[in-house]
Motif scaffolding. Sequence first.
Motif, PDB file in Angstrom:
ATOM      1  N   ARG A  25       0.855  -1.184   0.000  1.00 34.61           N
ATOM      2  CA  ARG A  25       0.000   0.000   0.000  1.00 34.61           C
ATOM      3  C   ARG A  25       0.890   1.234   0.000  1.00 34.61           C
ATOM      4  N   GLY A  26       0.440   2.259  -0.714  1.00 29.64           N
ATOM      5  CA  GLY A  26       1.176   3.504  -0.765  1.00 29.64           C
ATOM      6  C   GLY A  26       1.151   4.210   0.575  1.00 29.64           C
ATOM      7  N   PRO A  27       2.279   4.764   1.029  1.00 32.41           N
ATOM      8  CA  PRO A  27       2.327   5.422   2.335  1.00 32.41           C
ATOM      9  C   PRO A  27       1.539   6.725   2.380  1.00 32.41           C
ATOM     10  N   VAL A  28       1.235   7.321   1.237  1.00 36.07           N
ATOM     11  CA  VAL A  28       0.504   8.588   1.183  1.00 36.07           C
ATOM     12  C   VAL A  28      -0.991   8.346   1.016  1.00 36.07           C
ATOM     13  N   THR A  29      -1.370   7.529   0.044  1.00 38.12           N
ATOM     14  CA  THR A  29      -2.783   7.336  -0.295  1.00 38.12           C
ATOM     15  C   THR A  29      -3.401   6.091   0.327  1.00 38.12           C
ATOM     16  N   ASN A  30      -2.574   5.162   0.761  1.00 35.30           N
ATOM     17  CA  ASN A  30      -3.017   3.856   1.245  1.00 35.30           C
ATOM     18  C   ASN A  30      -3.700   3.040   0.144  1.00 35.30           C
ATOM     19  N   LEU A  31      -3.457   3.407  -1.111  1.00 36.10           N
ATOM     20  CA  LEU A  31      -3.976   2.654  -2.249  1.00 36.10           C
ATOM     21  C   LEU A  31      -2.960   1.577  -2.636  1.00 36.10           C
ATOM     22  N   PRO A  32      -3.401   0.536  -3.342  1.00 39.70           N
ATOM     23  CA  PRO A  32      -2.482  -0.557  -3.695  1.00 39.70           C
ATOM     24  C   PRO A  32      -1.316  -0.079  -4.566  1.00 39.70           C
ATOM     25  N   LEU A  33      -0.170  -0.687  -4.346  1.00 35.37           N
ATOM     26  CA  LEU A  33       1.019  -0.491  -5.188  1.00 35.37           C
ATOM     27  C   LEU A  33       1.472  -1.846  -5.671  1.00 35.37           C
ATOM     28  N   ALA A  71       5.482   3.858  -6.719  1.00 35.74           N
ATOM     29  CA  ALA A  71       5.875   4.421  -5.421  1.00 35.74           C
ATOM     30  C   ALA A  71       5.208   5.779  -5.237  1.00 35.74           C
ATOM     31  N   GLU A  72       5.150   6.220  -3.983  1.00 34.76           N
ATOM     32  CA  GLU A  72       4.576   7.515  -3.636  1.00 34.76           C
ATOM     33  C   GLU A  72       5.522   8.254  -2.699  1.00 34.76           C
ATOM     34  N   HIS A  73       5.572   9.573  -2.853  1.00 37.61           N
ATOM     35  CA  HIS A  73       6.345  10.417  -1.931  1.00 37.61           C
ATOM     36  C   HIS A  73       5.696  11.798  -1.933  1.00 37.61           C
ATOM     37  N   GLY A  74       4.980  12.144  -0.883  1.00 41.04           N
ATOM     38  CA  GLY A  74       4.291  13.426  -0.828  1.00 41.04           C
ATOM     39  C   GLY A  74       3.308  13.555  -1.993  1.00 41.04           C
ATOM     40  N   HIS A  75       3.452  14.644  -2.765  1.00 41.52           N
ATOM     41  CA  HIS A  75       2.572  14.879  -3.911  1.00 41.52           C
ATOM     42  C   HIS A  75       3.108  14.262  -5.194  1.00 41.52           C
ATOM     43  N   TRP A  76       4.077  13.397  -5.084  1.00 36.69           N
ATOM     44  CA  TRP A  76       4.735  12.816  -6.262  1.00 36.69           C
ATOM     45  C   TRP A  76       4.474  11.329  -6.352  1.00 36.69           C
ATOM     46  N   ARG A  77       4.374  10.845  -7.600  1.00 37.31           N
ATOM     47  CA  ARG A  77       4.177   9.417  -7.846  1.00 37.31           C
ATOM     48  C   ARG A  77       5.245   8.945  -8.815  1.00 37.31           C
ATOM     49  N   ARG A  78       5.923   7.847  -8.449  1.00 39.47           N
ATOM     50  CA  ARG A  78       6.869   7.234  -9.387  1.00 39.47           C
ATOM     51  C   ARG A  78       6.059   6.341 -10.309  1.00 39.47           C
ATOM     52  N   VAL A  79       6.213   6.565 -11.612  1.00 41.63           N
ATOM     53  CA  VAL A  79       5.437   5.832 -12.604  1.00 41.63           C
ATOM     54  C   VAL A  79       6.368   5.132 -13.580  1.00 41.63           C
ATOM     55  N   ARG A  80       5.795   4.166 -14.273  1.00 36.15           N
ATOM     56  CA  ARG A  80       6.499   3.544 -15.395  1.00 36.15           C
ATOM     57  C   ARG A  80       5.484   3.362 -16.514  1.00 36.15           C
ATOM     58  N   ALA A  85      10.067   2.494 -18.964  1.00 32.35           N
ATOM     59  CA  ALA A  85      10.697   3.769 -18.614  1.00 32.35           C
ATOM     60  C   ALA A  85       9.870   4.427 -17.521  1.00 32.35           C
ATOM     61  N   GLY A  86      10.522   5.144 -16.645  1.00 34.63           N
ATOM     62  CA  GLY A  86       9.773   5.759 -15.561  1.00 34.63           C
ATOM     63  C   GLY A  86      10.467   6.937 -14.951  1.00 34.63           C
ATOM     64  N   GLY A  87       9.806   7.476 -13.968  1.00 32.39           N
ATOM     65  CA  GLY A  87      10.313   8.624 -13.240  1.00 32.39           C
ATOM     66  C   GLY A  87       9.216   9.143 -12.333  1.00 32.39           C
ATOM     67  N   TRP A  88       9.409  10.351 -11.831  1.00 34.28           N
ATOM     68  CA  TRP A  88       8.477  10.945 -10.879  1.00 34.28           C
ATOM     69  C   TRP A  88       7.611  11.994 -11.555  1.00 34.28           C
ATOM     70  N   VAL A  89       6.282  11.912 -11.301  1.00 36.75           N
ATOM     71  CA  VAL A  89       5.301  12.818 -11.885  1.00 36.75           C
ATOM     72  C   VAL A  89       4.461  13.396 -10.741  1.00 36.75           C
ATOM     73  N   HIS A  90       4.125  14.687 -10.825  1.00 31.52           N
ATOM     74  CA  HIS A  90       3.271  15.295  -9.810  1.00 31.52           C
ATOM     75  C   HIS A  90       1.874  14.680  -9.892  1.00 31.52           C
ATOM     76  N   TYR A  91       1.288  14.408  -8.746  1.00 31.40           N
ATOM     77  CA  TYR A  91       0.002  13.692  -8.712  1.00 31.40           C
ATOM     78  C   TYR A  91      -1.107  14.436  -9.448  1.00 31.40           C
ATOM     79  N   SER A  92      -1.028  15.758  -9.560  1.00 35.43           N
ATOM     80  CA  SER A  92      -2.084  16.532 -10.217  1.00 35.43           C
ATOM     81  C   SER A  92      -2.157  16.250 -11.719  1.00 35.43           C
ATOM     82  N   LEU A  93      -1.129  15.636 -12.285  1.00 37.87           N
ATOM     83  CA  LEU A  93      -1.112  15.310 -13.708  1.00 37.87           C
ATOM     84  C   LEU A  93      -1.718  13.934 -13.993  1.00 37.87           C
ATOM     85  N   LEU A  94      -2.101  13.217 -12.933  1.00 32.84           N
ATOM     86  CA  LEU A  94      -2.595  11.851 -13.077  1.00 32.84           C
ATOM     87  C   LEU A  94      -4.079  11.754 -12.762  1.00 32.84           C
ATOM     88  N   SER A  95      -4.723  10.772 -13.366  1.00 32.03           N
ATOM     89  CA  SER A  95      -6.150  10.532 -13.160  1.00 32.03           C
ATOM     90  C   SER A  95      -6.373   9.063 -12.812  1.00 32.03           C
TER      91      SER A  95
END
Length: 165
Positions: A25-33, A71-80, A85-95
């Motif tokens: 579970r994500g430490p910020v949202t408690n949603l599945p990872l 992964a999650e860190h504050g307002h950021w989400r690590r995506v692939r 390929a992956g990296g960190w994206v601000h959560y406001s850009l995701l749906s």
Amino acid sequence: MFKQAIAAAVALLILAGPGTAGQDRGPVTNLPLPRFVSLKASEGNVRRGPSLTHRIDWVYKRRGMPLEITAEHGHWRRVRDRDGAGGWVHYSLLSGARTVIVEQDMLSLYRRPDPDSVVVARLELGVIARLGDCGPDWCRLTADGYRGWVDKTALWGVGLEEIRE
């Protein structure tokens, strides 16, 4: 010693409750990872780390593109992405709206989840479609005004074991 380790593992599974075994579970949202999301914006900077001070490695430029949060860190989400390929994206850009990418050229979109049913359309490799219900083998998609069912194994953006109703 071995029996004690097994007993401890079983106790942890019982405490975790049904359906949570092996799921982080994500430490910020408690949603599945990991979990799938889509790109809400028409452009999204992908950064090396979870802050504006980190370098931009590249920019996603396809609204609705499915991404997997790892992964999650504050307002950021690590995506692939589907290429890994992956990296960190601000959560406001995701749906949370679910989309998939077609991984097979000229994929048949069937009226029903049955290969003997009518083919409604054929989807090209790389098409992004809205994800609907999914059973063990089939998923319902909407793409460019067409609706129908496709073989789940021809998609990226949905887990092979995932069931959606």
